[in-house]
Motif scaffolding. Structure first.
Motif, PDB file in Angstrom:
ATOM      1  N   GLY A   1       0.810  -1.204   0.000  1.00 36.99           N
ATOM      2  CA  GLY A   1       0.000   0.000   0.000  1.00 36.99           C
ATOM      3  C   GLY A   1       0.837   1.244   0.000  1.00 36.99           C
ATOM      4  N   ASP A   2       0.150   2.375  -0.026  1.00 41.07           N
ATOM      5  CA  ASP A   2       0.830   3.666  -0.093  1.00 41.07           C
ATOM      6  C   ASP A   2       0.656   4.451   1.203  1.00 41.07           C
ATOM      7  OD1 ASP A   2      -1.850   4.177  -0.209  1.00 41.07           O
ATOM      8  OD2 ASP A   2      -1.820   5.229  -2.136  1.00 41.07           O
ATOM      9  N   CYS A   3       0.473   3.728   2.289  1.00 43.19           N
ATOM     10  CA  CYS A   3       0.047   4.401   3.524  1.00 43.19           C
ATOM     11  C   CYS A   3       1.130   4.484   4.592  1.00 43.19           C
ATOM     12  CB  CYS A   3      -1.172   3.683   4.097  1.00 43.19           C
ATOM     13  SG  CYS A   3      -0.887   1.942   4.416  1.00 43.19           S
TER      14      CYS A   3
ATOM     15  N   GLU B   1      12.820  -3.437  12.598  1.00 44.18           N
ATOM     16  CA  GLU B   1      12.828  -2.496  11.479  1.00 44.18           C
ATOM     17  C   GLU B   1      14.218  -2.454  10.863  1.00 44.18           C
ATOM     18  OE1 GLU B   1      12.192   2.278  10.612  1.00 44.18           O
ATOM     19  OE2 GLU B   1      11.067   1.301  12.228  1.00 44.18           O
ATOM     20  N   PHE B   2      14.248  -2.689   9.559  1.00 44.46           N
ATOM     21  CA  PHE B   2      15.521  -2.593   8.853  1.00 44.46           C
ATOM     22  C   PHE B   2      15.850  -1.127   8.608  1.00 44.46           C
ATOM     23  CE2 PHE B   2      13.885  -6.791   7.802  1.00 44.46           C
ATOM     24  CZ  PHE B   2      15.005  -7.587   7.984  1.00 44.46           C
ATOM     25  N   THR B   3      17.107  -0.804   8.683  1.00 41.69           N
ATOM     26  CA  THR B   3      17.562   0.559   8.449  1.00 41.69           C
ATOM     27  C   THR B   3      18.582   0.560   7.325  1.00 41.69           C
ATOM     28  OG1 THR B   3      19.291   0.325  10.134  1.00 41.69           O
ATOM     29  CG2 THR B   3      17.176   1.236  10.844  1.00 41.69           C
ATOM     30  N   ASP B   4      18.783   1.733   6.736  1.00 41.36           N
ATOM     31  CA  ASP B   4      19.788   1.839   5.685  1.00 41.36           C
ATOM     32  C   ASP B   4      21.161   1.502   6.262  1.00 41.36           C
ATOM     33  OD1 ASP B   4      18.017   2.628   3.690  1.00 41.36           O
ATOM     34  OD2 ASP B   4      18.097   4.713   4.357  1.00 41.36           O
ATOM     35  N   PRO B   5      21.987   0.777   5.510  1.00 42.10           N
ATOM     36  CA  PRO B   5      23.308   0.426   6.034  1.00 42.10           C
ATOM     37  C   PRO B   5      24.147   1.673   6.254  1.00 42.10           C
ATOM     38  CG  PRO B   5      23.135  -0.095   3.698  1.00 42.10           C
ATOM     39  CD  PRO B   5      21.764   0.271   4.152  1.00 42.10           C
ATOM     40  N   PRO B   6      24.962   1.686   7.309  1.00 46.23           N
ATOM     41  CA  PRO B   6      25.809   2.852   7.565  1.00 46.23           C
ATOM     42  C   PRO B   6      26.851   3.003   6.461  1.00 46.23           C
ATOM     43  CG  PRO B   6      26.452   1.028   8.975  1.00 46.23           C
ATOM     44  CD  PRO B   6      25.205   0.601   8.266  1.00 46.23           C
ATOM     45  N   PRO B   7      27.351   4.224   6.240  1.00 50.39           N
ATOM     46  CA  PRO B   7      28.394   4.406   5.218  1.00 50.39           C
ATOM     47  C   PRO B   7      29.651   3.630   5.580  1.00 50.39           C
ATOM     48  CG  PRO B   7      28.150   6.383   6.580  1.00 50.39           C
ATOM     49  CD  PRO B   7      27.023   5.471   6.943  1.00 50.39           C
ATOM     50  N   GLN B   8      30.364   3.213   4.571  1.00 48.31           N
ATOM     51  CA  GLN B   8      31.602   2.479   4.806  1.00 48.31           C
ATOM     52  C   GLN B   8      32.634   3.391   5.467  1.00 48.31           C
ATOM     53  OE1 GLN B   8      32.361  -0.703   4.374  1.00 48.31           O
ATOM     54  NE2 GLN B   8      30.306  -1.206   3.621  1.00 48.31           N
ATOM     55  N   PRO B   9      33.279   2.915   6.540  1.00 49.70           N
ATOM     56  CA  PRO B   9      34.314   3.739   7.170  1.00 49.70           C
ATOM     57  C   PRO B   9      35.513   3.882   6.247  1.00 49.70           C
ATOM     58  CG  PRO B   9      34.330   1.531   8.085  1.00 49.70           C
ATOM     59  CD  PRO B   9      33.139   1.603   7.168  1.00 49.70           C
ATOM     60  N   PRO B  10      36.270   4.956   6.391  1.00 50.38           N
ATOM     61  CA  PRO B  10      37.462   5.112   5.545  1.00 50.38           C
ATOM     62  C   PRO B  10      38.476   4.004   5.830  1.00 50.38           C
ATOM     63  CG  PRO B  10      37.432   6.742   7.315  1.00 50.38           C
ATOM     64  CD  PRO B  10      36.098   6.058   7.330  1.00 50.38           C
ATOM     65  N   VAL B  11      39.191   3.639   4.809  1.00 52.00           N
ATOM     66  CA  VAL B  11      40.212   2.595   4.962  1.00 52.00           C
ATOM     67  C   VAL B  11      41.382   3.154   5.749  1.00 52.00           C
ATOM     68  CG1 VAL B  11      41.803   1.076   3.733  1.00 52.00           C
ATOM     69  CG2 VAL B  11      39.512   1.511   2.805  1.00 52.00           C
TER      70      VAL B  11
ATOM     71  N   PHE C   1       3.816 -13.415  16.798  1.00 44.82           N
ATOM     72  CA  PHE C   1       3.596 -12.605  15.598  1.00 44.82           C
ATOM     73  C   PHE C   1       4.833 -11.757  15.388  1.00 44.82           C
ATOM     74  CE2 PHE C   1       1.870  -9.239  12.979  1.00 44.82           C
ATOM     75  CZ  PHE C   1       0.849  -9.838  12.248  1.00 44.82           C
ATOM     76  N   LEU C   2       5.490 -11.935  14.255  1.00 40.99           N
ATOM     77  CA  LEU C   2       6.744 -11.237  13.968  1.00 40.99           C
ATOM     78  C   LEU C   2       6.524 -10.237  12.835  1.00 40.99           C
ATOM     79  CD1 LEU C   2       9.836 -10.827  14.163  1.00 40.99           C
ATOM     80  CD2 LEU C   2      10.079 -12.783  12.605  1.00 40.99           C
ATOM     81  N   ILE C   3       6.841  -8.961  13.095  1.00 35.60           N
ATOM     82  CA  ILE C   3       6.713  -7.902  12.100  1.00 35.60           C
ATOM     83  C   ILE C   3       8.108  -7.521  11.617  1.00 35.60           C
ATOM     84  CG2 ILE C   3       5.866  -5.575  11.639  1.00 35.60           C
ATOM     85  CD1 ILE C   3       4.028  -5.944  14.124  1.00 35.60           C
ATOM     86  N   LEU C   4       8.345  -7.646  10.319  1.00 32.97           N
ATOM     87  CA  LEU C   4       9.607  -7.234   9.703  1.00 32.97           C
ATOM     88  C   LEU C   4       9.313  -6.026   8.824  1.00 32.97           C
ATOM     89  CD1 LEU C   4      11.093 -10.746   8.819  1.00 32.97           C
ATOM     90  CD2 LEU C   4      11.611  -9.300  10.800  1.00 32.97           C
ATOM     91  N   ASP C   5       9.677  -4.852   9.309  1.00 34.89           N
ATOM     92  CA  ASP C   5       9.298  -3.582   8.696  1.00 34.89           C
ATOM     93  C   ASP C   5      10.449  -2.997   7.881  1.00 34.89           C
ATOM     94  OD1 ASP C   5       7.822  -1.356   8.057  1.00 34.89           O
ATOM     95  OD2 ASP C   5       7.458  -0.736  10.131  1.00 34.89           O
ATOM     96  N   GLN C   6      10.080  -2.199   6.853  1.00 32.26           N
ATOM     97  CA  GLN C   6      11.058  -1.527   5.990  1.00 32.26           C
ATOM     98  C   GLN C   6      12.008  -2.536   5.335  1.00 32.26           C
ATOM     99  OE1 GLN C   6      10.824   2.168   5.766  1.00 32.26           O
ATOM    100  NE2 GLN C   6       8.906   1.319   6.556  1.00 32.26           N
TER     101      GLN C   6
ATOM    102  N   ASP D   1       8.405  -1.043   1.065  1.00 30.09           N
ATOM    103  CA  ASP D   1       7.988  -0.014   0.114  1.00 30.09           C
ATOM    104  C   ASP D   1       8.274  -0.424  -1.329  1.00 30.09           C
ATOM    105  OD1 ASP D   1       7.166   1.504   2.219  1.00 30.09           O
ATOM    106  OD2 ASP D   1       8.865   2.883   2.194  1.00 30.09           O
ATOM    107  N   GLU D   2       8.942  -1.534  -1.513  1.00 30.28           N
ATOM    108  CA  GLU D   2       9.223  -2.062  -2.846  1.00 30.28           C
ATOM    109  C   GLU D   2       8.679  -3.488  -2.926  1.00 30.28           C
ATOM    110  OE1 GLU D   2      13.415  -1.780  -3.405  1.00 30.28           O
ATOM    111  OE2 GLU D   2      13.457   0.415  -3.201  1.00 30.28           O
ATOM    112  N   PRO D   3       8.429  -3.998  -4.131  1.00 33.39           N
ATOM    113  CA  PRO D   3       7.909  -5.363  -4.252  1.00 33.39           C
ATOM    114  C   PRO D   3       8.815  -6.377  -3.562  1.00 33.39           C
ATOM    115  CG  PRO D   3       7.749  -4.231  -6.356  1.00 33.39           C
ATOM    116  CD  PRO D   3       8.534  -3.327  -5.448  1.00 33.39           C
ATOM    117  N   LEU D   4       8.190  -7.343  -2.894  1.00 34.94           N
ATOM    118  CA  LEU D   4       8.951  -8.385  -2.210  1.00 34.94           C
ATOM    119  C   LEU D   4       9.721  -9.246  -3.207  1.00 34.94           C
ATOM    120  CD1 LEU D   4       6.642  -9.929   0.555  1.00 34.94           C
ATOM    121  CD2 LEU D   4       8.517  -8.317   0.854  1.00 34.94           C
TER     122      LEU D   4
END
Length: 289
Positions: free
Chosen positions: A41-43, A67-77, A114-119, A161-164
């Motif tokens: 949905g779009d809600c 809730e999944f989050t965006d991966p952190p930026p790669q640290p500098p080498v 009941f397990l909710i896997l969000d984002q 938010d994207e197709p499974l």
């Protein structure tokens, strides 16, 4: 109101739409894999609210959330200076996903869970593959550990938010939740506990809601109509009541010149119904919300 609709409302999800049939299909489906619900949905967070309320409405003693989050930026080498050989480190600590999956497996052995896997769209594709394997055989693996879930006790809800991923989509029952659910029946004076002479007032409010692209629930209708009877003295007040009680209002659109025109057309009917004098009709709200 159906029993499921009432229980959903008690746990924070209010809707005029019945989900009894969809939930019956989910719970009664045969299969040799874990039962899964794909909430589309779009809600936005309305899907999360529905999943959380559904877990409790079904009487599951354990409702788990990740809730999944965006991966952190790669640290500098950085090149560290060589150090003397040290004793090999122990096993890496369990990450958040492994922790909630392990808890879900353990709890499902004795009780419904009941397990909710969000984002889920933020998860790496490797995680989608692991989840597909988990749904298929009920076993969550990390490192050398393999944990088994009870197939009939654990229900998993996916929110993305994207197709499974195809394999997950094939195993899940999909349910669409929009920004506003289409009501099962039209709003009538009787549903609001009003006499038939309230119909022109309802039609005027419907015109306002259509112009705002809103489909209020019965509870939201009741709150706005209560304000009409008790608090509203002009269009400015009505604007504020709509913004205050109806979810999903675009405030910029509500305060636009276009809505000035819509209100100007609908206010005389509302003013007549309320028995207000004409001088109350020229107020305009500039501070809704």
């Amino acid at each position: 109101m159906t029993a499921l609709k009432q229980r959903l409302a008690e746990h924070g999800f209010v809707s005029d739409q019945d989900y009894d049939y969809a939930v019956q299909c989910l719970l009664s489906a045969p299969g040799d894999h874990l039962r899964c619900l794909n909430l589309e949905g779009d809600c936005g967070r309305r899907r999360t609210a529905f999943a959380y309320a559904l877990g409790h409405a079904l009487g599951h003693g354990h409702v788990l959330y990740h809730e999944f989050t965006d991966p952190p930026p790669q640290p500098p080498v950085r090149m560290d200076p060589a150090e003397p050989a040290q004793e090999a480190p122990g096993e890496a600590p369990m990450d958040a996903l492994d922790r909630v999956m392990a808890e879900a497996c353990a709890l499902s052995e004795g009780d419904p869970a009941f397990l909710i896997l969000d984002q889920l769209h933020r998860a790496p594709f490797q995680t989608h593959l692991r989840l597909a394997e988990f749904v298929r055989d009920g076993t969550w693996r990390y490192g050398e550990v393999a944990l088994k879930a009870h197939r009939r006790n654990l229900l998993v809800s996916f929110i993305s938010d994207e197709p499974l991923y195809h394999s997950l989509r094939q195993a899940a029952f999909s349910l669409w939740l929009g920004q506003r659910d289409d009501p099962d029946e039209a709003i009538t004076p009787a549903k609001l506990g009003l006499a038939e002479n309230a119909r022109p007032m309802i039609q005027s409010l419907e015109a306002l809601f259509r112009a705002l692209d809103l489909r209020p629930t019965l509870a939201e209708w009741q709150r706005v109509v209560h304000d009409l009877h008790v608090n509203v003295n002009g269009p400015a007040d009505l604007r504020q009541s709509i913004y205050g009680w109806v979810e999903g209002v675009d405030r910029a659109h509500l305060m636009s010149a276009y809505m000035d025109q819509v209100l100007a057309r609908q206010w005389p009917s509302l003013r007549t119904y309320l028995g207000l004098e004409a001088e109350h009709s020229d107020a305009r709200d500039t501070d809704a919300g």
